[in-house]
Design a protein around this motif. Structure first.
Motif, short mmCIF file in Angstrom:
data_model
loop_
_atom_site.label_atom_id
_atom_site.label_comp_id
_atom_site.label_asym_id
_atom_site.label_seq_id
_atom_site.Cartn_x
_atom_site.Cartn_y
_atom_site.Cartn_z
N ALA A 26 -19.53 -4.06 -14.65
CA ALA A 26 -20.69 -4.34 -13.81
C ALA A 26 -21.87 -3.51 -14.30
O ALA A 26 -21.69 -2.46 -14.91
CB ALA A 26 -20.40 -4.02 -12.35
N THR A 27 -23.07 -4.00 -13.99
CA THR A 27 -24.28 -3.27 -14.33
C THR A 27 -25.30 -3.43 -13.21
O THR A 27 -25.25 -4.41 -12.44
CB THR A 27 -24.86 -3.75 -15.67
N ILE A 28 -26.21 -2.46 -13.10
CA ILE A 28 -27.21 -2.47 -12.04
C ILE A 28 -28.53 -1.96 -12.60
O ILE A 28 -28.56 -1.09 -13.45
CB ILE A 28 -26.73 -1.62 -10.84
N SER A 29 -29.62 -2.51 -12.09
CA SER A 29 -30.95 -2.12 -12.55
C SER A 29 -31.35 -0.77 -11.96
O SER A 29 -30.71 -0.25 -11.04
CB SER A 29 -31.97 -3.18 -12.16
N TRP A 30 -32.45 -0.23 -12.46
CA TRP A 30 -32.90 1.10 -12.07
C TRP A 30 -33.13 1.24 -10.57
O TRP A 30 -32.90 2.30 -10.00
CB TRP A 30 -34.18 1.45 -12.84
N ARG A 72 -33.10 -2.63 -16.63
CA ARG A 72 -32.44 -3.69 -15.90
C ARG A 72 -30.92 -3.60 -16.01
O ARG A 72 -30.20 -4.37 -15.38
CB ARG A 72 -32.89 -5.06 -16.42
N GLY A 73 -30.43 -2.64 -16.80
CA GLY A 73 -29.00 -2.57 -17.07
C GLY A 73 -28.65 -3.48 -18.23
O GLY A 73 -29.51 -4.17 -18.77
N ALA A 74 -27.38 -3.52 -18.60
CA ALA A 74 -26.95 -4.33 -19.73
C ALA A 74 -25.45 -4.55 -19.69
O ALA A 74 -24.71 -3.72 -19.15
CB ALA A 74 -27.34 -3.67 -21.05
N ARG A 75 -25.01 -5.66 -20.28
CA ARG A 75 -23.58 -5.98 -20.33
C ARG A 75 -22.92 -5.45 -21.62
O ARG A 75 -21.70 -5.37 -21.69
CB ARG A 75 -23.38 -7.48 -20.21
N GLY A 134 -31.00 2.10 -16.37
CA GLY A 134 -30.04 1.06 -16.03
C GLY A 134 -28.66 1.69 -16.12
O GLY A 134 -28.43 2.58 -16.95
N MET A 135 -27.74 1.26 -15.25
CA MET A 135 -26.42 1.87 -15.20
C MET A 135 -25.34 0.81 -15.29
O MET A 135 -25.55 -0.36 -14.93
CB MET A 135 -26.23 2.64 -13.89
N GLY A 136 -24.17 1.23 -15.77
CA GLY A 136 -23.08 0.28 -15.89
C GLY A 136 -21.73 0.92 -15.70
O GLY A 136 -21.59 2.14 -15.80
#
Length: 125
Positions: A49-53, A104-107, A33-35
């Motif tokens: 912002a965050t984005i899933s794999w 899923r990413g994270a805040r 997951g990336m942010g």
């Protein structure tokens, strides 16, 4: 060792656009997951912002929703942040981050294992 290198920052006028990139080393990028986070002088680090794999899920801070778009290209091991209609309040150092814990990413910044060195974005009024 995972390394993240941001690029694309600079000086832009209010209302303009900028695209940030984050190149990630290693073969596991497509599982992370990336942010994007940012930190303005004298202020705490802030989620952007965050984005899933696989790129199917994104989440944004209210302050940038509708103006910024996060995306990724797993074939190029690269994360992007398209910034449109920027405002002086967007001025900050922008950091990309990777988490091996949440695909899923994270805040929350606490979830992230790896961080880039940051790239400065300055928006003039």
């Amino acid at each position: 060792q995972v390394q993240l290198v941001e690029s694309g920052g600079g000086l832009v006028q209010a209302g303009g656009s900028l695209r940030l990139s984050c190149a990630v080393s290693g073969r596991a990028f497509s599982t992370y997951g990336m942010g994007w986070f940012r930190q303005a002088p004298g202020k705490a680090r802030e989620f952007v912002a965050t984005i899933s794999w696989n790129g199917d899920m994104q989440s944004y801070a209210d302050s940038v929703k509708g103006r910024f778009t996060i995306s990724r290209d797993n074939a190029k091991n690269t994360l992007y942040l398209q910034m449109n209609n920027v405002e002086p309040e967007d001025t900050a150092v922008y950091y990309c981050a990777a988490t091996s814990v949440s695909g899923r990413g994270a805040r929350s910044y606490r979830i992230y294992d790896y961080w880039g060195q940051g790239t400065q974005v300055t928006v003039s009024s």
